[in-house]
Write a protein that holds these residues in place. Sequence first.
Motif, PDB file in Angstrom:
ATOM      1  N   LEU A  35      27.618   0.576 -19.941  1.00 15.44           N
ATOM      2  CA  LEU A  35      26.095   0.127 -19.875  1.00 15.44           C
ATOM      3  C   LEU A  35      25.225   0.886 -20.523  1.00 15.44           C
ATOM      4  CD1 LEU A  35      24.421  -1.781 -18.790  1.00 15.44           C
ATOM      5  CD2 LEU A  35      24.598  -0.126 -16.699  1.00 15.44           C
ATOM      6  N   THR A  36      24.752   1.971 -20.189  1.00 19.28           N
ATOM      7  CA  THR A  36      23.768   2.814 -20.806  1.00 19.28           C
ATOM      8  C   THR A  36      24.112   2.602 -22.628  1.00 19.28           C
ATOM      9  OG1 THR A  36      23.742   4.227 -19.271  1.00 19.28           O
ATOM     10  CG2 THR A  36      22.509   4.885 -21.633  1.00 19.28           C
ATOM     11  N   PHE A  37      25.514   2.549 -22.672  1.00 20.37           N
ATOM     12  CA  PHE A  37      25.462   2.617 -24.176  1.00 20.37           C
ATOM     13  C   PHE A  37      25.138   1.192 -25.105  1.00 20.37           C
ATOM     14  CE2 PHE A  37      28.439   2.377 -28.047  1.00 20.37           C
ATOM     15  CZ  PHE A  37      28.418   3.008 -28.628  1.00 20.37           C
ATOM     16  N   PHE A  38      25.843   0.074 -24.234  1.00 22.27           N
ATOM     17  CA  PHE A  38      25.587  -1.412 -24.187  1.00 22.27           C
ATOM     18  C   PHE A  38      24.550  -1.534 -24.662  1.00 22.27           C
ATOM     19  CE2 PHE A  38      29.837  -2.529 -24.547  1.00 22.27           C
ATOM     20  CZ  PHE A  38      30.651  -3.457 -25.052  1.00 22.27           C
ATOM     21  N   VAL A  39      23.696  -0.918 -23.325  1.00 23.80           N
ATOM     22  CA  VAL A  39      21.598  -0.835 -23.458  1.00 23.80           C
ATOM     23  C   VAL A  39      21.209  -0.452 -24.760  1.00 23.80           C
ATOM     24  CG1 VAL A  39      19.855   0.192 -22.638  1.00 23.80           C
ATOM     25  CG2 VAL A  39      21.497  -0.524 -21.391  1.00 23.80           C
ATOM     26  N   ALA A  71      16.239  -2.363 -16.673  1.00 20.06           N
ATOM     27  CA  ALA A  71      15.352  -1.438 -15.016  1.00 20.06           C
ATOM     28  C   ALA A  71      16.625  -2.050 -14.078  1.00 20.06           C
ATOM     29  CB  ALA A  71      14.198  -1.623 -15.218  1.00 20.06           C
ATOM     30  N   MET A  72      16.225  -4.097 -13.801  1.00 19.71           N
ATOM     31  CA  MET A  72      16.980  -4.098 -12.715  1.00 19.71           C
ATOM     32  C   MET A  72      18.462  -4.504 -12.763  1.00 19.71           C
ATOM     33  SD  MET A  72      17.314  -8.845 -12.394  1.00 19.71           S
ATOM     34  CE  MET A  72      18.798  -8.398 -13.624  1.00 19.71           C
ATOM     35  N   VAL A  73      19.024  -4.346 -14.259  1.00 14.14           N
ATOM     36  CA  VAL A  73      20.326  -4.071 -13.811  1.00 14.14           C
ATOM     37  C   VAL A  73      20.825  -3.222 -13.525  1.00 14.14           C
ATOM     38  CG1 VAL A  73      22.930  -3.741 -15.229  1.00 14.14           C
ATOM     39  CG2 VAL A  73      20.825  -5.240 -16.230  1.00 14.14           C
ATOM     40  N   LEU A  99      22.801   6.469 -32.858  1.00 14.32           N
ATOM     41  CA  LEU A  99      20.841   6.145 -32.354  1.00 14.32           C
ATOM     42  C   LEU A  99      22.325   6.320 -30.843  1.00 14.32           C
ATOM     43  CD1 LEU A  99      18.379   4.997 -34.061  1.00 14.32           C
ATOM     44  CD2 LEU A  99      19.117   7.580 -33.768  1.00 14.32           C
ATOM     45  N   ALA A 100      22.837   5.197 -30.282  1.00 18.46           N
ATOM     46  CA  ALA A 100      23.147   5.213 -29.928  1.00 18.46           C
ATOM     47  C   ALA A 100      24.304   5.559 -28.745  1.00 18.46           C
ATOM     48  CB  ALA A 100      24.399   3.746 -29.885  1.00 18.46           C
ATOM     49  N   ILE A 101      24.943   7.042 -29.544  1.00 15.80           N
ATOM     50  CA  ILE A 101      25.707   8.118 -28.961  1.00 15.80           C
ATOM     51  C   ILE A 101      24.402   8.847 -28.118  1.00 15.80           C
ATOM     52  CG2 ILE A 101      27.494   9.576 -28.788  1.00 15.80           C
ATOM     53  CD1 ILE A 101      28.715   7.815 -31.054  1.00 15.80           C
ATOM     54  N   VAL A 102      23.564   9.120 -29.233  1.00 13.07           N
ATOM     55  CA  VAL A 102      22.979  10.104 -28.683  1.00 13.07           C
ATOM     56  C   VAL A 102      21.807  10.107 -27.536  1.00 13.07           C
ATOM     57  CG1 VAL A 102      20.727  11.419 -29.430  1.00 13.07           C
ATOM     58  CG2 VAL A 102      22.736  11.429 -31.119  1.00 13.07           C
ATOM     59  N   GLY A 103      21.392   8.799 -27.911  1.00 11.27           N
ATOM     60  CA  GLY A 103      20.973   7.618 -26.594  1.00 11.27           C
ATOM     61  C   GLY A 103      21.461   7.449 -25.107  1.00 11.27           C
ATOM     62  N   THR A 104      23.013   7.888 -25.156  1.00 10.43           N
ATOM     63  CA  THR A 104      23.767   7.214 -23.928  1.00 10.43           C
ATOM     64  C   THR A 104      23.206   8.956 -23.819  1.00 10.43           C
ATOM     65  OG1 THR A 104      24.715   6.054 -24.754  1.00 10.43           O
ATOM     66  CG2 THR A 104      26.368   7.104 -22.821  1.00 10.43           C
ATOM     67  N   LEU A 105      23.673  10.090 -24.394  1.00 10.93           N
ATOM     68  CA  LEU A 105      24.332  11.385 -23.678  1.00 10.93           C
ATOM     69  C   LEU A 105      22.885  11.465 -22.720  1.00 10.93           C
ATOM     70  CD1 LEU A 105      26.588  12.742 -27.062  1.00 10.93           C
ATOM     71  CD2 LEU A 105      26.915  12.476 -23.859  1.00 10.93           C
ATOM     72  N   ILE A 106      21.457  11.600 -23.779  1.00 13.64           N
ATOM     73  CA  ILE A 106      20.218  11.761 -22.973  1.00 13.64           C
ATOM     74  C   ILE A 106      20.321  11.564 -22.098  1.00 13.64           C
ATOM     75  CG2 ILE A 106      18.245  12.648 -23.419  1.00 13.64           C
ATOM     76  CD1 ILE A 106      18.609  12.459 -26.876  1.00 13.64           C
ATOM     77  N   ILE A 107      20.642  10.154 -21.804  1.00 13.10           N
ATOM     78  CA  ILE A 107      20.224   9.325 -21.028  1.00 13.10           C
ATOM     79  C   ILE A 107      20.800   9.587 -19.620  1.00 13.10           C
ATOM     80  CG2 ILE A 107      20.373   6.637 -19.473  1.00 13.10           C
ATOM     81  CD1 ILE A 107      17.553   7.607 -20.467  1.00 13.10           C
ATOM     82  N   ASP A 108      22.273   9.992 -19.829  1.00 14.91           N
ATOM     83  CA  ASP A 108      23.103   9.996 -18.483  1.00 14.91           C
ATOM     84  C   ASP A 108      23.104  11.633 -18.126  1.00 14.91           C
ATOM     85  OD1 ASP A 108      23.450   7.411 -18.861  1.00 14.91           O
ATOM     86  OD2 ASP A 108      25.493   7.966 -19.512  1.00 14.91           O
ATOM     87  N   LYS A 109      23.048  12.410 -19.693  1.00 18.03           N
ATOM     88  CA  LYS A 109      22.786  14.278 -18.491  1.00 18.03           C
ATOM     89  C   LYS A 109      21.470  14.748 -18.711  1.00 18.03           C
ATOM     90  CE  LYS A 109      27.564  13.258 -19.771  1.00 18.03           C
ATOM     91  NZ  LYS A 109      28.540  13.501 -18.656  1.00 18.03           N
TER      92      LYS A 109
END
Length: 514
Positions: A127-131, A154-156, A225-235
Amino acid sequence: MEHAQHRPETIKDNRFLSWVETTGNKLPHPFLLFVYLAIFVMVISAVLNYFNINTYNPKTAETYPIKSLLSGDGIAYMFTNFVKNFVNFPPLGTIITVMLGIGLAERVGLLSTLLTQTVAKAPRHLLTFFVFIAGICGSIASDANYLILIPLVAMVFHSVGRNPLAGAAAAYAAAGAGFDASLFITVGDALFAGIATDAARIIDPDAYVSAVDNYYFVASSVFILAIVGTLIIDKVVEPRLNNLHPLSTMIKERPTAEVNMTAEEKTGLKRVALFTLGYFAFVMALVLPESSALRNADGGLIPSPFLKSLVPFMFFYFLGIGIIYGKAVRKIEKVEDIPDLMADSVKALATTLVLFLAISQFIAYFKWTGIGNLVAFEGAHFLQSVGFDGYALIISFILITCICNIFMTSGSAQFALFAPIFIPMLMQLNIEPAFTLAMFRIGDSSTNIISPMSPYFSVALVYMQSYKPELRIGTLMATMLPLAIGFLVFWTSFLLLWTGLGLDVGPGVSMYIN
């Protein structure tokens, strides 16, 4: 106790943000800023002319005096060329043409449907990666990207049991900090290319920067950027928000994640997919034959008439999918609806056109007086004397850009200010104008999400407050800061790696001119 422990940090954050906001508010409106700069060029040209300061022509290797705009010739030039400077400003026709096509697709709801379905239908573990993929590429939808994506994500997130504040942060970071990267050619690409072309012609009258001259780099950047963003959001971001603002404290009830399309929307998307395949086949049929008129004299594509024709190809593609989808969803019921919707889309460009009137005069004055060549020549000598080249030059330029971006969040205004100074200067150091643009993109995007000057900073805060009303600007800044720093560090590192491997940033475009 929790609020008491975090109060000093919040006060400290707010003092810093207050200083940023106060300083930024002191900057004039971008239109007035370029009016003042044009006046400054008038005055400084007269002063330099009075003291017999010479400039340098890199083409002929000759020197000649700085020309005064306050002389008889200068006054005649300003009045007789006022309209010409505006009408011949390279980005003007390009952005209007592209916007007529993309704007139609946006007005009939196609772009918002694509954004919504990309996020809502994403597998939960991705989900985060697709966002981030959707948000970064969503810059093609311009402002709608922020307004659709932030509340939707936010809703999803909330519906699948994740923190909605983290979802809003991910969407805001993707749309803002990843704004200048995309898998698609956007209005911004055409706009920046036009400004870069005009600035490069201060040194080389035949210079040309196309909308795809950064494509290899920016398209690859989407996944980094999608990989970096996903890791920062999730971790980092979501665990911190779960501690400070757990899911149980959200005032909204947990919704369902299902975002269903109507039958008309499904039909429209299927027809758009078929048209896309057919249009791609049509373009390939025009370009692939070695005898194609869209190839260069040697039969190649770099450079070629095809690359210089991307804007009309983009226009007809978006016009086509906009009409097809609009008819399917009944936003277009008669032929007369098409020009009406196109005209409505151009209304969004009114502010940009007003800004272009001032920018075009400033750049034209900068070029005519010879100050552009003087700044380029002397600036290049200074950079050489301090040893700024290669990686040091890249890092320094990106840092300057990202700091200025906090106070001037309009990318086109900032690049219009930077381009006539830095592009000619770096061309003297053998740096390609398109590579300077690639560096600018990183600084122009990364700090968007931590600037209170950005209109979408408050939009993101308001959407987050719909879940936690007591949320304040300091919390938003603390949430977005790791993402801004992460994007800046990794995107810059990616450009350094890209350059180190000797890869082209676009078709036939490397770091160096020769």
